[in-house]
Structures are given as C-alpha cells and as structure tokens.
Scaffold this active site. Structure first.
Site, PDB file in Angstrom:
ATOM      1  N   LYS A  56       0.829  -1.210   0.000  1.00  0.00           N
ATOM      2  CA  LYS A  56       0.000   0.000   0.000  1.00  0.00           C
ATOM      3  C   LYS A  56       0.862   1.258   0.000  1.00  0.00           C
ATOM      4  O   LYS A  56       0.573   2.225  -0.710  1.00  0.00           O
ATOM      5  CB  LYS A  56      -0.938  -0.012   1.212  1.00  0.00           C
ATOM      6  CG  LYS A  56      -2.011  -1.089   1.152  1.00  0.00           C
ATOM      7  CD  LYS A  56      -2.693  -1.280   2.500  1.00  0.00           C
ATOM      8  CE  LYS A  56      -3.643  -2.470   2.460  1.00  0.00           C
ATOM      9  NZ  LYS A  56      -4.184  -2.821   3.785  1.00  0.00           N
ATOM     10  N   GLN A 100      -5.325  -1.970   9.927  1.00  0.00           N
ATOM     11  CA  GLN A 100      -4.912  -3.225   9.296  1.00  0.00           C
ATOM     12  C   GLN A 100      -5.407  -4.413  10.125  1.00  0.00           C
ATOM     13  O   GLN A 100      -5.159  -4.491  11.322  1.00  0.00           O
ATOM     14  CB  GLN A 100      -3.385  -3.272   9.169  1.00  0.00           C
ATOM     15  CG  GLN A 100      -2.864  -4.462   8.393  1.00  0.00           C
ATOM     16  CD  GLN A 100      -3.242  -4.433   6.924  1.00  0.00           C
ATOM     17  OE1 GLN A 100      -3.232  -3.379   6.304  1.00  0.00           O
ATOM     18  NE2 GLN A 100      -3.575  -5.575   6.365  1.00  0.00           N
ATOM     19  N   ASP A 123     -12.040   1.560   3.725  1.00  0.00           N
ATOM     20  CA  ASP A 123     -12.328   0.140   3.478  1.00  0.00           C
ATOM     21  C   ASP A 123     -13.799  -0.198   3.696  1.00  0.00           C
ATOM     22  O   ASP A 123     -14.194  -1.364   3.610  1.00  0.00           O
ATOM     23  CB  ASP A 123     -11.444  -0.757   4.342  1.00  0.00           C
ATOM     24  CG  ASP A 123     -10.943  -1.980   3.566  1.00  0.00           C
ATOM     25  OD1 ASP A 123     -11.302  -2.120   2.378  1.00  0.00           O
ATOM     26  OD2 ASP A 123     -10.199  -2.787   4.141  1.00  0.00           O
TER      27      ASP A 123
END
Length: 283
Positions: A56, A100, A123
C-alpha cells in the site's frame, strides 16, 4: 495420427488491469485541490500485515498520495488504539483511515472499526458504510471493488450469471456476494457447513473463492467454461504464495482464472486508493 491439444485458461492478470486503470486514478488525484493522506494503523508486526502495508505504501508513493503509517505494539490496550483512531478522525490533514486486520485477540475488531469516522473509512467496514453498500450505495470494501473492476476490465458481466461465492467472512466473502447480487448475478454462498461443495461450484458460471485455505478448489469442483476468481492468499511450506484454488489442476479445464499472486490482490490495493479519492471528491 490424431492430433490433440489442451486448451489453457485465460489468465485474468491483475497487474495488467491495474496498470490500465492507473492513469484514470492519477488524473482524478491531480484534479483535487490537495494531496490526500491515508492513515494506516497497524497493531503488532505480523509478517503478512507488514507485507500488505508495504504494498500500500509503495502504491501511494507511485500515485502521489501521502501515507501515515502508525505502527503500534501488539500488547497495546484497546483504549489506546481507539484514542489513536479518534486522533486521526480529528486530523483535518488525514482524509482516509484503515486499521490493518487482523487485530490481536484482546482487541475487539468491531469496536475499533466503528470508531473510524465513516467519512474517512476507506475500506467501508463501519456499520454505516456496510448499510450503504448493502443497498448498492456508497463505496465498496476494497476487495469487492477490486473483483468487480477486474471482471469489468476483462469484459466479464455479472448480470444474470450464476455465481458461487465460497466463503462468507464479514470482511471479504459477504461484501463480494452482495456486490455480485447488486450487479445482477444469481448468487449462492458456500461455507464450511455446505454439504457438497463440488455440486454447488459446478452449477456456477463464475466461482469466487475467498476462504484462505490452500488448494481448497480442485479439478473435481470445476467444469469447462467457468471463470475462477481466486481471492485467497496462502503461504506454502516453501514460502511461496498461492491461492485457495489448485491452479495446476484446474487451469486446463476452466475458461479463465486469476493467478495468485498477481490477481485480485493487485486490484484490492488499487480499489483502496480509488475509495480514498472518491471520499476526497465528496469533501
């Protein structure tokens, strides 16, 4: 003498698709009046999480987006993690936030995720955003969006197709299944309690596997003409990555298949930053 040959499946190359879609994303970034910043909150130093975050960060640099990597000790308290998420919520220089996953066992994932400001939730995992994408509104979780864009790049329509999704996780399987339904597919979801997996997968035009179980889908689970989207990422004994599908056993049967690595994972990273840019466009 009779001649015979074996047809091999078309490879649905995520790297190729991502590179083709990259100029459009970068054009949108240049059209913003500011440089977006993505905050990545990592608890612990799991090898897999660190690897994903590295990808990322590299992609952010490539497209000219800022990233702020906040790495925390595995034994940090849940309260402290929540405090850090709230600090990112309040920081006007941060437009997107991801935590994460997975988190250590002592931290409740849903509580931490729902602390994220839904307007910065790139997300799309907060309850508010789940409600939106379940109804076909708002941004999709990155993997589901990545799968959709990969299929569109290869001109594979979901409309009226029979799709079997193997895996029902809240993070991957469920969003993919809902995305497919919203695109007009006829969706069957299989999981560990499914009695005869092969029967269900053979009914499908498209199989999407997102379990995280090495080699789950074998030649007995597929038929000619099918399209296979392998979302699973597993590490073999030799350290190499492989998917949920036994690539070698199905590649000469199915019509098309994504590789692992180099398939859906590439598109997931792209989709995450597309979500960030979409959020920025709404500011």
């Amino acid at each position: 003498m009779l001649c015979s040959y074996i047809m091999s499946a078309q490879i649905l190359d995520g790297r190729k698709a991502r590179e083709a879609l990259l100029p459009g994303l970068m054009e949108k970034i240049r059209g913003l009046s500011f440089v977006p910043t993505l905050a990545i909150i990592q608890v612990s130093d799991r090898i897999d999480s660190t690897s994903f975050i590295k990808a990322k960060k590299a992609f952010a640099k490539k497209i000219g987006v800022n990233e702020k990597h906040i790495q925390l000790a595995e034994n940090i308290s849940q309260e402290k993690v929540i405090d850090i998420v709230r600090e990112c919520n309040a920081d006007s220089n941060i437009q997107g936030i991801i935590v994460q996953l997975p988190l250590p066992a002592h931290i409740e994932r849903d509580i931490v995720i729902n602390t994220i400001d839904p307007n910065k939730d790139v997300d799309a995992l907060t309850a508010m955003n789940v409600s939106k994408w379940s109804e076909g509104r708002g941004i999709l979780p990155a993997t589901a969006r990545g799968v959709r864009e990969l299929l569109k790049f290869y001109k594979i329509s979901l409309k009226d197709k029979k799709v079997t999704v193997v895996g029902r996780s809240e993070l991957v399987g469920k969003p993919i299944a809902i995305m497919c339904r919203n695109e007009g597919a006829i969706v069957t979801v299989c999981h560990s309690k499914t009695l005869d997996l092969a029967t269900e997968t053979k009914k499908a035009d498209i199989i999407i596997c997102a379990v995280g179980k090495l080699g789950l889908i074998q030649s007995k689970h597929v038929k000619r003409g099918q399209i296979i989207i392998d979302v699973g990422i597993n590490r073999k004994e030799d350290g190499m990555l492989a998917g949920d599908v036994d690539f070698q056993s199905v590649k000469n049967i199915v019509a098309a298949i994504t590789p692992v690595p180099g398939g859906v994972g590439q598109m997931t990273v792209l989709a995450l930053f597309e979500n960030l840019v979409d959020i920025c466009g709404n500011i």
